[in-house]
Design a protein around this motif. Structure first.
Motif, PDB file in Angstrom:
ATOM      1  N   GLY A  75       0.996  -1.357  -0.143  1.00  0.00           N
ATOM      2  CA  GLY A  75      -0.054   0.025   0.064  1.00  0.00           C
ATOM      3  C   GLY A  75       0.907   1.142  -0.094  1.00  0.00           C
ATOM      4  O   GLY A  75       0.395   2.210  -0.499  1.00  0.00           O
ATOM      5  N   ALA A  76       1.830   1.200   0.812  1.00  0.00           N
ATOM      6  CA  ALA A  76       2.945   2.430   0.801  1.00  0.00           C
ATOM      7  C   ALA A  76       3.541   2.403  -0.630  1.00  0.00           C
ATOM      8  O   ALA A  76       3.913   3.560  -0.927  1.00  0.00           O
ATOM      9  N   ILE A  77       3.984   1.247  -1.043  1.00  0.00           N
ATOM     10  CA  ILE A  77       4.572   1.453  -2.558  1.00  0.00           C
ATOM     11  C   ILE A  77       3.539   2.216  -3.591  1.00  0.00           C
ATOM     12  O   ILE A  77       3.927   2.929  -4.329  1.00  0.00           O
ATOM     13  N   GLY A  78       2.262   1.648  -3.468  1.00  0.00           N
ATOM     14  CA  GLY A  78       1.512   2.622  -4.383  1.00  0.00           C
ATOM     15  C   GLY A  78       1.191   3.743  -3.966  1.00  0.00           C
ATOM     16  O   GLY A  78       1.209   4.649  -5.099  1.00  0.00           O
ATOM     17  N   GLU A  79       1.299   4.411  -3.030  1.00  0.00           N
ATOM     18  CA  GLU A  79       1.344   5.687  -2.454  1.00  0.00           C
ATOM     19  C   GLU A  79       2.578   6.516  -3.069  1.00  0.00           C
ATOM     20  O   GLU A  79       2.441   7.396  -3.717  1.00  0.00           O
ATOM     21  N   GLY A  80       3.758   5.775  -2.845  1.00  0.00           N
ATOM     22  CA  GLY A  80       5.073   6.167  -3.532  1.00  0.00           C
ATOM     23  C   GLY A  80       4.814   6.345  -4.947  1.00  0.00           C
ATOM     24  O   GLY A  80       5.376   7.436  -5.444  1.00  0.00           O
ATOM     25  N   SER A  81       4.323   5.407  -5.521  1.00  0.00           N
ATOM     26  CA  SER A  81       4.278   5.513  -6.954  1.00  0.00           C
ATOM     27  C   SER A  81       3.308   6.855  -7.655  1.00  0.00           C
ATOM     28  O   SER A  81       3.540   7.448  -8.620  1.00  0.00           O
ATOM     29  N   LEU A  82       2.306   7.171  -6.723  1.00  0.00           N
ATOM     30  CA  LEU A  82       1.537   8.496  -6.863  1.00  0.00           C
ATOM     31  C   LEU A  82       2.193   9.670  -6.629  1.00  0.00           C
ATOM     32  O   LEU A  82       2.579  10.475  -7.491  1.00  0.00           O
ATOM     33  N   SER A  83       3.071   9.489  -5.685  1.00  0.00           N
ATOM     34  CA  SER A  83       3.866  10.796  -5.443  1.00  0.00           C
ATOM     35  C   SER A  83       4.991  11.039  -6.290  1.00  0.00           C
ATOM     36  O   SER A  83       5.214  11.965  -6.998  1.00  0.00           O
TER      37      SER A  83
END
Length: 555
Positions: A331-339
């Motif tokens: 989930g954190a990886i997904g948010e990092g990809s959005l950033s």
């Protein structure tokens, strides 16, 4: 530099982090056990405690924590240059956010799915628990009030997004029934849900909707804010499977499709980064990059709000403990990809450096608007999409994530009031409806009390969100670290991020305190001083708690 290289380096680094580092943390540090009976099974009630497929739960967790913050933070922080923002997002995601999110789920799962705030009393001490609850309340108050303002502004500025945004709620309600009653398999319902969602996005530009400038004497901005809180109050009281889970899940799929389109457009068009790698000519009034970078970009690198979601709703739906790695870390990886996508959009989505400088003429500029306009330009050049459709797609993506964060945030705020009711033996406050009314009421008092008739008062305390949010992340890491010490496990994976965050947060609070004093902003000065005292208090409590834990282990 070409944006393709930045994209490949960023996504490749985060993928390696998930494949190797998250596996090490899950197996050697947290020691996730597939046979452990999770609270979702032990206390299953069909409302809050619901064993959930890990992919659906990932969708809930990811979209609840994503919101607008991983767009706003990086889109502002690039004023110091794209290299610092890029490095903090990538390394923060791998070594800070993933460990924090998965750890918060694990810690709560091992303690009857209690929230991090409630756990603090047992793990750290009662004084820390009282402090934690206040910090949590402040963060939720900021998130809910500000995201309502951000959503209302986007709905007003991009009327083509109104139908897709509200239509997505009805799509989610249908999906919730289909999944819960097992009328279709997950793959089929996912495909149909995405088709319905994108049909609404394509329909949006042909049927834009706007509220009148005033409704019974109330501005359109204030009207949208009232509508949003009315909706969020209802959503927070519904069983999680009915709206929260399916809305978050389908939004998670929509985001990844949106990211796929944006990254695909980058590959096809190969835009150049027009913004400076290191900006040595920052506008007057821009604060020092250290420590402000590390609190300006919170979500997307590490965010205390994630710990609230992980221990507040996600842990109550965990089917198997081993799912915490996928749900939390990925989930954190997904948010990092959005950033990462945001950094590319706001640095390569402008035609020239002069165009970029025209937007970033002072600190705090950029934000969601820069992401939408820059990203839409990349989509237009790479995929030949109509500019209005591109703007609608990215606006809907931002609004849907801010909306799902509001849904979860208001539910979490309700939990806080209910926990206070239990602590102080106020039975009426322990009930869902009164606690929800208190949650909505406190947000509206801030929105209209500090913002007047416009309802944008949440923005008044937003400058303190980054520091307060990172302080909350430090508290969560403190709880996890003390648990690891008591279990005689290596603690450095959480202790290093804990110390780093406390140092940067205290440093940033001191800088902001001087700024508020110089501008005679006594309201923010007082709040900053309160948070600063809390940060120093937490640092002292962390030292004492870790010493007690080490001494008890050595005895």
């Amino acid at each position: 530099m070409n944006a393709i290289l930045l994209m490949l380096l960023g996504l490749g680094g985060m993928l390696l982090g998930y494949l190797f580092y998250s596996k090490f943390v899950a197996e050697k540090i947290y020691k996730l056990d597939p046979n452990f009976r999770t609270p979702a099974h032990e206390f299953e009630d069909g409302v809050d405690f619901v064993p959930t497929n890990k992919y659906v739960l990932w969708g809930h967790h990811f979209t609840s924590v994503a919101g607008a913050a991983p767009i706003i933070g990086p889109a502002i922080a690039v004023i110091w240059g794209w290299v610092p923002a890029f490095l903090w997002v990538i390394f923060g995601t791998i070594f800070f956010a993933g460990v924090h999110d998965a750890g918060a789920i694990w810690a709560s799962n091992r303690n009857r799915a209690r929230s991090i705030g409630a756990l603090t009393g047992d793990v750290v001490g009662k004084r820390s628990q009282s402090l934690f609850m206040i910090v949590i309340f402040l963060v939720l108050l900021m998130v809910n009030a500000v995201f309502a303002t951000a959503i209302s502004g986007l709905l007003i500025n991009f009327p083509s997004s109104v139908i897709p945004v509200w239509g997505a709620i009805f799509v989610a309600l249908i999906i919730g029934q289909v999944i819960f009653r097992k009328w279709m398999n997950l793959g089929t319902v996912s495909i149909l849900g995405v088709i319905a969602l994108y049909a609404l996005i394509f329909a949006g530009p042909s049927a834009p909707l706007s509220l009148p400038e005033t409704v019974m004497g109330v501005s359109d901005n204030a009207t949208w804010i009232l509508i949003l809180f009315f909706y969020a109050a209802i959503a927070s009281l519904l069983p999680v499977w009915m709206l929260l889970q399916p809305r978050d899940y389908i939004n998670g799929l929509q985001l990844f499709i949106g990211l796929f389109l944006l990254y695909g457009a980058v590959l096809l068009s190969g835009p150049e980064l027009v913004a400076p790698a290191f900006n040595t000519n920052t506008p007057e009034g821009t604060p020092s990059i250290v420590p402000l970078l590390f609190v300006t970009i919170a979500c997307g690198a590490i965010s205390g709000f994630h710990g609230l979601v992980a221990s507040g709703t996600t842990s109550k739906q965990l089917d198997k403990e081993t799912d915490a790695r996928f749900v939390g870390y990925f989930g954190a990886i997904g948010e990092g990809s959005l950033s990462l996508a945001t950094i590319i959009a706001v640095t390569a989505g402008f035609a020239t450096l002069a165009d970029w400088q025209a937007v970033y003429h002072s600190f705090g500029q950029g934000g969601v608007t820069a992401f939408v306009s820059g990203g839409a330009r990349i989509l237009q050049e790479g995929l030949s999409l109509d500019i209005e459709l591109s703007e609608t797609l990215l606006t809907v993506m931002a609004v849907l994530f801010a909306g799902t964060t509001m849904d979860t945030g208001l539910r979490l705020q309700r939990y806080i009031f209910q926990e206070w009711g239990a602590i102080y033996n106020l039975r009426w406050m322990q009930k869902a409806a009164p606690a929800t009314l208190l949650s909505v009421g406190s947000c509206l008092i801030l929105a209209f009390g500090a913002g007047g008739a416009d309802g944008s008062g949440g923005l008044a305390i937003w400058p303190l969100f980054g520091t307060t949010n990172q302080l909350l992340a430090g508290l969560t890491l403190l709880v996890i670290t003390v648990m690891l010490v008591k279990l005689k496990r290596p603690m450095y994976v959480t202790l290093i991020p804990l110390v780093f965050l406390l140092v940067m947060t205290i440093f940033a609070l001191l800088i902001q305190l001087k700024g508020f004093y110089d501008t005679a902003d006594w309201f923010l000065f007082s709040l900053d001083l309160l948070v600063l005292v809390a940060a120093i208090w937490i640092a002292l409590e962390a030292t004492a708690a870790l010493n007690r834990a080490r001494n008890s282990v050595n005895e």
